[in-house]
Design an enzyme around this catalytic site. Structure first.
Site, short mmCIF file in Angstrom:
data_model
loop_
_atom_site.label_atom_id
_atom_site.label_comp_id
_atom_site.label_asym_id
_atom_site.label_seq_id
_atom_site.Cartn_x
_atom_site.Cartn_y
_atom_site.Cartn_z
N TYR A 91 -2.45 23.33 12.02
CA TYR A 91 -3.12 22.27 11.15
C TYR A 91 -2.88 20.82 11.73
O TYR A 91 -4.08 20.13 11.78
CB TYR A 91 -2.16 22.38 10.07
CG TYR A 91 -2.67 21.33 9.23
CD1 TYR A 91 -3.46 20.83 8.35
CD2 TYR A 91 -1.61 19.68 8.87
CE1 TYR A 91 -3.94 20.24 7.29
CE2 TYR A 91 -2.11 18.25 8.15
CZ TYR A 91 -2.94 18.77 7.33
OH TYR A 91 -2.86 18.56 6.18
N ASN A 104 -12.30 15.38 1.81
CA ASN A 104 -10.08 15.43 1.28
C ASN A 104 -10.12 17.27 1.19
O ASN A 104 -9.38 17.58 2.09
CB ASN A 104 -10.45 15.31 -0.50
CG ASN A 104 -8.76 15.65 -0.77
OD1 ASN A 104 -7.94 15.01 -0.32
ND2 ASN A 104 -8.93 17.08 -1.56
N LYS A 144 -6.86 18.44 11.83
CA LYS A 144 -6.12 17.19 11.90
C LYS A 144 -6.60 16.12 13.28
O LYS A 144 -7.79 14.64 12.52
CB LYS A 144 -5.29 16.73 11.04
CG LYS A 144 -5.43 17.24 9.89
CD LYS A 144 -6.36 16.89 8.63
CE LYS A 144 -6.00 17.27 6.98
NZ LYS A 144 -7.03 16.98 6.83
#
Length: 253
Positions: free
Chosen positions: A150, A84, A154
């Site tokens: 980002y 996470n 991802k």
């Protein structure tokens, strides 16, 4: 192949001190996990809300080879690992204020889960059946200009999940990638509109893992984003690019 049932499992959660990570800790314990190891960068400053859960704090900075290796030894009975921990630097990718921001995002969001999977794959294999859950973002499924480095990090993590699944399935290990939309966390504090409860994301993610799903859109924003992308990918990407300049007006960057 189905994932590990949460009841009775021994769960490791990275980035567990708040937000979605804390929600995974709370939800796993609520569903009867035998042990939850809460990965935090500094065990001496664990938030009271996390301590109250009864989880076991473990020093775990996912950018540290030493921390990850030590965690794999400390949590040698783990059967579920939730990757996470994440970083959104809030910078552009090409016209970056800090040219090292994208590297830092890749280090946490891609190399972090890669370190964890490499270290814990033998742990889960010894258990005979284990599951990895990778917490990703709608920014993983389409180039998201206003999220800078980002989005690429991802996207890389999404492919990591698929490759890890192919390599580890023979050991009875499953890998589930969660595509998460807007959630009520500190990272999304600047976002207007409806935000999902982190506990609902954790609940949905653990259910998807238990069913053995490869990829799960965890909330309405994620589902709608994928649908818009499928209908008209060019229009969808252009819309995301326009948001770059909207955020620029708000921040002055």
């Amino acid at each position: 192949m189905k994932g590990v049932p949460v009841a009775g499992a021994r769960v490791v959660v990275t980035g567990a001190n708040r937000g979605i990570g804390l929600a995974f800790v709370q939800e796993a314990l609520a569903q009867g996990a035998a042990t939850v190891y809460a990965g935090v960068r500094d065990p001496s400053s664990v938030p009271e809300e996390l301590l109250a859960t009864g989880a076991v704090p473990v020093r775990l900075d996912v950018t540290s080879d030493a921390d990850v290796a030590a965690a794999a030894e400390t949590c040698a009975d783990a059967t579920i690992v939730v990757n996470n921990a994440g970083l959104h630097a809030g910078d552009r990718l090409i016209e970056a204020t800090d040219p090292d921001a994208a590297r830092a995002e890749m280090e946490v969001n891609y190399f972090g889960p890669l370190r964890m999977i490499r270290a814990f794959a033998p742990v889960l294999a010894r258990a005979g059946h284990g599951s990895f859950v990778n917490v990703l973002s709608v920014a993983a499924i389409a180039p998201t200009a206003f999220m800078g480095g980002y989005s690429p990090s991802k996207a890389a993590a999404l492919y990591l999940g698929g490759i890890a699944r192919g390599e580890l399935e023979r050991y009875g290990t499953t890998v589930t990638s969660l595509i998460v939309g807007s959630v009520d966390t500190r990272m999304a504090a600047h976002v207007d509109g409806h935000k999902e409860d982190p506990r609902e994301i954790a609940r949905t993610g653990l259910a998807a893992m238990a069913r053995g799903e490869w990829t799960c859109d965890t909330d309405l924003m994620a589902v709608e984003s994928r649908a818009r992308l499928a209908r008209d990918p060019i229009r969808y990407e252009k819309g995301l690019s326009k948001l770059l300049f909207v955020s620029s007006l708000k921040t002055g960057k």
